[in-house]
Design a protein around this motif. Structure first.
Motif, PDB file in Angstrom:
ATOM      1  N   UNK A  43      48.572   1.666  -8.643  1.00  0.00           N
ATOM      2  CA  UNK A  43      47.906   0.482  -9.168  1.00  0.00           C
ATOM      3  C   UNK A  43      47.162   0.850 -10.438  1.00  0.00           C
ATOM      4  N   UNK A  44      47.028  -0.131 -11.320  1.00  0.00           N
ATOM      5  CA  UNK A  44      46.247   0.065 -12.536  1.00  0.00           C
ATOM      6  C   UNK A  44      45.159  -0.995 -12.597  1.00  0.00           C
ATOM      7  N   UNK A  45      44.057  -0.627 -13.200  1.00  0.00           N
ATOM      8  CA  UNK A  45      42.929  -1.524 -13.391  1.00  0.00           C
ATOM      9  C   UNK A  45      43.154  -2.327 -14.666  1.00  0.00           C
ATOM     10  N   UNK A  46      43.115  -3.648 -14.544  1.00  0.00           N
ATOM     11  CA  UNK A  46      43.312  -4.522 -15.696  1.00  0.00           C
ATOM     12  C   UNK A  46      42.186  -5.541 -15.781  1.00  0.00           C
ATOM     13  N   UNK A  47      41.948  -6.007 -17.011  1.00  0.00           N
ATOM     14  CA  UNK A  47      40.991  -7.084 -17.245  1.00  0.00           C
ATOM     15  C   UNK A  47      41.713  -8.249 -17.904  1.00  0.00           C
ATOM     16  N   UNK A  48      41.244  -9.451 -17.599  1.00  0.00           N
ATOM     17  CA  UNK A  48      41.775 -10.647 -18.257  1.00  0.00           C
ATOM     18  C   UNK A  48      40.770 -11.032 -19.335  1.00  0.00           C
ATOM     19  N   UNK A 119      35.169   5.450  -8.307  1.00  0.00           N
ATOM     20  CA  UNK A 119      34.467   4.537  -7.408  1.00  0.00           C
ATOM     21  C   UNK A 119      34.223   3.191  -8.090  1.00  0.00           C
ATOM     22  N   UNK A 120      33.781   2.248  -7.273  1.00  0.00           N
ATOM     23  CA  UNK A 120      33.398   0.940  -7.783  1.00  0.00           C
ATOM     24  C   UNK A 120      34.426  -0.133  -7.495  1.00  0.00           C
ATOM     25  N   UNK A 121      33.930  -1.354  -7.373  1.00  0.00           N
ATOM     26  CA  UNK A 121      34.783  -2.523  -7.166  1.00  0.00           C
ATOM     27  C   UNK A 121      34.898  -3.264  -8.491  1.00  0.00           C
ATOM     28  N   UNK A 122      36.128  -3.445  -8.989  1.00  0.00           N
ATOM     29  CA  UNK A 122      36.279  -4.089 -10.290  1.00  0.00           C
ATOM     30  C   UNK A 122      35.800  -5.536 -10.298  1.00  0.00           C
ATOM     31  N   UNK A 123      35.094  -5.859 -11.361  1.00  0.00           N
ATOM     32  CA  UNK A 123      34.640  -7.224 -11.608  1.00  0.00           C
ATOM     33  C   UNK A 123      34.376  -7.365 -13.103  1.00  0.00           C
ATOM     34  N   UNK A 124      34.383  -8.581 -13.628  1.00  0.00           N
ATOM     35  CA  UNK A 124      34.054  -8.751 -15.045  1.00  0.00           C
ATOM     36  C   UNK A 124      32.565  -8.448 -15.253  1.00  0.00           C
ATOM     37  N   UNK A 125      32.273  -7.294 -15.801  1.00  0.00           N
ATOM     38  CA  UNK A 125      30.891  -6.833 -15.908  1.00  0.00           C
ATOM     39  C   UNK A 125      30.229  -7.232 -17.228  1.00  0.00           C
ATOM     40  N   UNK A 126      30.971  -7.854 -18.131  1.00  0.00           N
ATOM     41  CA  UNK A 126      30.398  -8.367 -19.369  1.00  0.00           C
ATOM     42  C   UNK A 126      31.163  -9.620 -19.779  1.00  0.00           C
ATOM     43  N   UNK A 127      30.837 -10.150 -20.948  1.00  0.00           N
ATOM     44  CA  UNK A 127      31.458 -11.412 -21.365  1.00  0.00           C
ATOM     45  C   UNK A 127      32.824 -11.229 -22.029  1.00  0.00           C
ATOM     46  N   UNK A 128      33.325  -9.995 -22.099  1.00  0.00           N
ATOM     47  CA  UNK A 128      34.620  -9.749 -22.736  1.00  0.00           C
ATOM     48  C   UNK A 128      35.798 -10.131 -21.845  1.00  0.00           C
ATOM     49  N   UNK A 129      35.544 -10.281 -20.544  1.00  0.00           N
ATOM     50  CA  UNK A 129      36.642 -10.625 -19.640  1.00  0.00           C
ATOM     51  C   UNK A 129      36.187 -11.649 -18.603  1.00  0.00           C
ATOM     52  N   UNK A 130      37.180 -12.350 -18.054  1.00  0.00           N
ATOM     53  CA  UNK A 130      36.898 -13.361 -17.036  1.00  0.00           C
ATOM     54  C   UNK A 130      37.388 -12.925 -15.657  1.00  0.00           C
ATOM     55  N   UNK A 131      38.133 -11.834 -15.601  1.00  0.00           N
ATOM     56  CA  UNK A 131      38.633 -11.313 -14.335  1.00  0.00           C
ATOM     57  C   UNK A 131      38.925  -9.833 -14.503  1.00  0.00           C
ATOM     58  N   UNK A 132      38.903  -9.108 -13.410  1.00  0.00           N
ATOM     59  CA  UNK A 132      39.237  -7.683 -13.407  1.00  0.00           C
ATOM     60  C   UNK A 132      39.741  -7.339 -12.016  1.00  0.00           C
ATOM     61  N   UNK A 133      40.736  -6.457 -11.945  1.00  0.00           N
ATOM     62  CA  UNK A 133      41.242  -6.077 -10.641  1.00  0.00           C
ATOM     63  C   UNK A 133      42.335  -5.043 -10.710  1.00  0.00           C
ATOM     64  N   UNK A 134      42.760  -4.632  -9.521  1.00  0.00           N
ATOM     65  CA  UNK A 134      43.841  -3.665  -9.371  1.00  0.00           C
ATOM     66  C   UNK A 134      45.164  -4.409  -9.260  1.00  0.00           C
ATOM     67  N   UNK A 135      46.176  -3.898  -9.942  1.00  0.00           N
ATOM     68  CA  UNK A 135      47.499  -4.508  -9.901  1.00  0.00           C
ATOM     69  C   UNK A 135      48.546  -3.429  -9.696  1.00  0.00           C
ATOM     70  N   UNK A 136      49.450  -3.695  -8.771  1.00  0.00           N
ATOM     71  CA  UNK A 136      50.569  -2.791  -8.553  1.00  0.00           C
ATOM     72  C   UNK A 136      51.393  -2.742  -9.831  1.00  0.00           C
ATOM     73  N   UNK A 137      51.824  -1.543 -10.201  1.00  0.00           N
ATOM     74  CA  UNK A 137      52.665  -1.443 -11.403  1.00  0.00           C
ATOM     75  C   UNK A 137      54.005  -2.123 -11.184  1.00  0.00           C
TER      76      UNK A 137
END
Length: 166
Positions: A43-48, A119-137
């Motif tokens: 999985x890779x970490x991506x932001x929207x 570590x950590x649970x992905x979330x949009x931590x600033x105003x640059x993104x509206x979503x963040x998460x793990x996605x299977x390649x």
């Protein structure tokens, strides 16, 4: 998108003329679940992105004197709340010319780093993104540019030498 203070200062002198900027892309790869079991597909970490709705790896402009690995760690934590550590340089390339809606123009010299999830649970931590998460390649979200998919491929090729675009 948050514009670094040093860029704002430069823009006072050069206006909207094209700038050459050092940047980093951190491709965070997770190969095991929280219990330590190997995932069927990495999985890779991506932001929207909030500005255009595209899915991307975490990226950003390096601060003056900042090392690419430190910049990648910082950007990932600032944008997603995830802690990651650098594994290797997966590639280096210059982007095409980017022109922003305010007329500013630049090109980025991107250092792409394979990063390991800590570590950590992905979330949009600033105003640059509206979503963040793990996605299977095996099932990357859309819209996602060919450029973004390329850097994910580079990072997934564990142990490969750094790639360079020509």
């Amino acid at each position: 998108m948050a514009i670094p203070e040093f860029i704002l200062d430069l823009r006072k002198d050069v206006g909207t003329k094209e700038l050459w900027l050092p940047a980093v892309r951190g491709v965070v790869v997770r190969r095991h679940d929280d219990a330590g079991r190997r995932l069927p597909s990495p999985e890779v970490l991506l932001v929207k992105r909030s500005d255009n709705g595209a899915w991307t790896v975490t990226a950003g402009i390096l601060e003056p004197g900042e090392q690419p690995a430190s910049g990648a760690v910082r950007e990932i934590q600032e944008e997603t709340g995830v802690i990651a550590r650098p594994v290797r340089v997966a590639g280096v390339f210059a982007t095409h010319r980017v022109e922003y809606s305010n007329g500013d123009s630049c090109r980025y010299l991107d250092t792409v780093l394979e990063m390991e999830y800590v570590s950590g649970d992905p979330h949009p931590a600033d105003d640059e993104s509206v979503d963040a998460g793990w996605f299977s390649v095996a099932a990357l979200p859309e819209p996602m540019s060919a450029d973004q998919k390329r850097v994910v491929d580079w990072a997934l090729d564990a142990g490969a030498p750094a790639r360079f675009s020509s």
